[in-house]
Design an enzyme around this catalytic site. Structure first.
Site, short mmCIF file in Angstrom:
data_model
loop_
_atom_site.label_atom_id
_atom_site.label_comp_id
_atom_site.label_asym_id
_atom_site.label_seq_id
_atom_site.Cartn_x
_atom_site.Cartn_y
_atom_site.Cartn_z
CG HIS A 1 -46.03 -81.30 -39.39
ND1 HIS A 1 -46.12 -81.95 -38.17
CD2 HIS A 1 -44.85 -80.66 -39.38
CE1 HIS A 1 -45.03 -81.69 -37.46
NE2 HIS A 1 -44.25 -80.92 -38.17
CD GLU B 1 -40.85 -79.86 -37.96
OE1 GLU B 1 -41.65 -80.52 -37.29
OE2 GLU B 1 -39.97 -79.14 -37.46
CB CYS C 1 -48.94 -88.08 -36.09
SG CYS C 1 -49.27 -86.42 -36.68
#
EC number: 3.5.3.23
Length: 446
Positions: free
Chosen positions: A250, A174, A369
């Site tokens: 995450h 990720e 993000c």
């Protein structure tokens, strides 16, 4: 030689929408099918980029992906003209269609893992695009991400690019959302922290049971090898399975680091004392600040809903650190009170700056993000595509571009409109000329 950390924020694309595609991401699912505002989303992102540049930070821009992903829809058996492909896919396989319209590439913390030259064996900055295999809509991104990164960081004397890891959940990766780096100065050798949710080849190890662990230990190890990192300067950390099952999809939703500061929630990691001991041992004798937020002060639920840890910690030119937080943090009583206390604790973090990024927050991503961090020296910065670096002229040009091409309202029904595809491709083709990226999109490559 000067050293910098440059934040490359993802530019929100012209088809920004809310499809609620990400299981385990509470914000994404709770806003599924809401009407979005692509123009406002792009301008919110640009405003944050410009504000950081005005603070004296080095700030870059990464281009968005093309959506709908027509190449994937055709690969999945939908044929005919573009209009026919859109109509067939929307009618026959609506969930597949929505996945191929995902706006998720705006979160460039998932774009790649980056290791600076101070950490790598060959002294180059290394990039590995994330394969994002856990979610189909995100697994569409790596090839174009790689193209955009290569166009942004093209000089092979300074930059090394790797292909994304195998497209299999055993190597689920990720990107920087599960990676951070601690150092005394950006240009000095640091300790790279890779956070994983599970072991792919050993089911006896702890793992979440409600939501998927998207990052594997094996993926972390592979990226460290590809980047030529010294294992004595790498720490592998398992994320607490319980917090994954509480919606922490995450690591950057529960922990964030910058230079010699690690800011994390009490429940972030499995076996936290051992993790901190290993970081201390590998970091050496230089000052190191661990800031643990207790559950009694901020619950996991409040951390997730406000994205307290999905904030950016930046080192300002004046020398102290600031937190770049979404306005939701200011609006939540517990989180706001904690942040007021944080700046008085004697750590390098001295101030908090709040930003409105609601269009991103509703889709499941906060300020952290939206950016990919690249630590570099002045020579590497000079070798970076200058047309991707934020300044007054680029800010004005990109805002004009958004005003020209973006809609201010987009519903799920609009995604099947062939005119939207034409508008989007026209916009992206112009963008690649503004930023001098070349032909990075499939529609440009025939």
């Amino acid at each position: 030689m000067q050293q910098f950390e440059v934040n490359f924020d993802g530019l929100v694309g012209p088809t920004h929408n809310y499809a609620g595609l990400s299981v385990g991401n509470v914000a994404s699912q709770s806003n599924a099918n809401a009407v979005s505002n692509p123009k406002e989303a792009a301008k919110q992102g640009l405003a944050k980029m410009k504000a950081l540049a005005d603070m004296g930070m080095q700030q870059g821009v990464l281009a968005p992906q093309e959506r709908p992903d027509m190449a994937m829809l055709r690969r999945l058996g939908f044929s005919g003209t573009d209009a026919e492909v859109l109509e067939k896919a929307a009618k026959q396989a609506p969930q597949v269609f929505l996945a191929c319209c995902s706006a998720s590439s705006m979160w460039t913390a998932n774009a790649a893992t980056v290791s600076p030259g101070a950490d790598t064996a060959d002294g180059k900055i290394h990039f590995t695009p994330a394969n994002l295999t856990n979610k189909f809509h995100r697994s569409l991104e790596p090839e174009v991400t790689g193209n955009i990164l290569k166009a942004t960081f093209a000089d092979t004397a300074h930059f090394a690019h790797h292909k994304h890891l195998p497209d299999n959940e055993h190597f689920g990766d990720e990107g920087a959302a599960n990676h951070t780096r601690l150092c005394s100065q950006y240009g000095e050798s640091g300790v790279e922290l890779f956070v994983y949710g599970r072991y792919a080849f050993d089911s006896s190890k702890p793992a979440p049971t409600r939501y998927p662990a998207r990052q594997t230990m094996e993926a972390c190890q592979a990226v460290a090898r590809l980047h030529g990192l010294d294992e004595q300067r790498v720490v592998y950390i398992q994320q607490n399975p319980d917090v994954i099952d509480q919606g922490v999809f995450h690591n950057d939703v529960i922990s964030v680091g910058n230079q010699n500061v690690l800011f994390y929630h009490q429940q972030a990691f499995l076996n936290t004392p051992a993790v901190l001991d290993e970081i201390k041992a590998k970091f050496g004798d230089n000052p190191l600040h661990f800031i643990e937020v207790p559950t009694s002060a901020v619950s996991v639920q409040d951390a997730v809903s406000t994205y307290l840890f999905n904030t950016q910690i930046i080192t300002l030119p004046e020398g102290h650190m600031a937190i770049i937080a979404p306005s939701e943090c200011e609006e939540n009583a517990a989180v706001s009170e904690y942040l007021k206390t944080l700046t008085t604790l004697g750590s390098p973090i001295k101030e908090v700056k709040f930003f409105d990024v609601k269009q991103s927050m509703r889709n499941g991503g906060g300020p952290a993000c939206l950016r990919l961090r690249v630590a570099m020296n002045d020579q590497q910065l000079a070798a970076t595509n200058p047309n991707t670096l934020m300044n007054n002229a680029l800010f004005a040009r990109l805002n004009q571009w958004v005003d020209k091409h973006y809609r201010d309202r987009l519903s799920e029904q609009d995604l099947r409109d062939p005119q939207l595809l034409i508008e989007s491709r026209t916009a992206l083709d112009e963008l690649t000329q503004i930023m001098q990226l070349g032909s990075v999109y499939p529609f440009q490559q025939g």
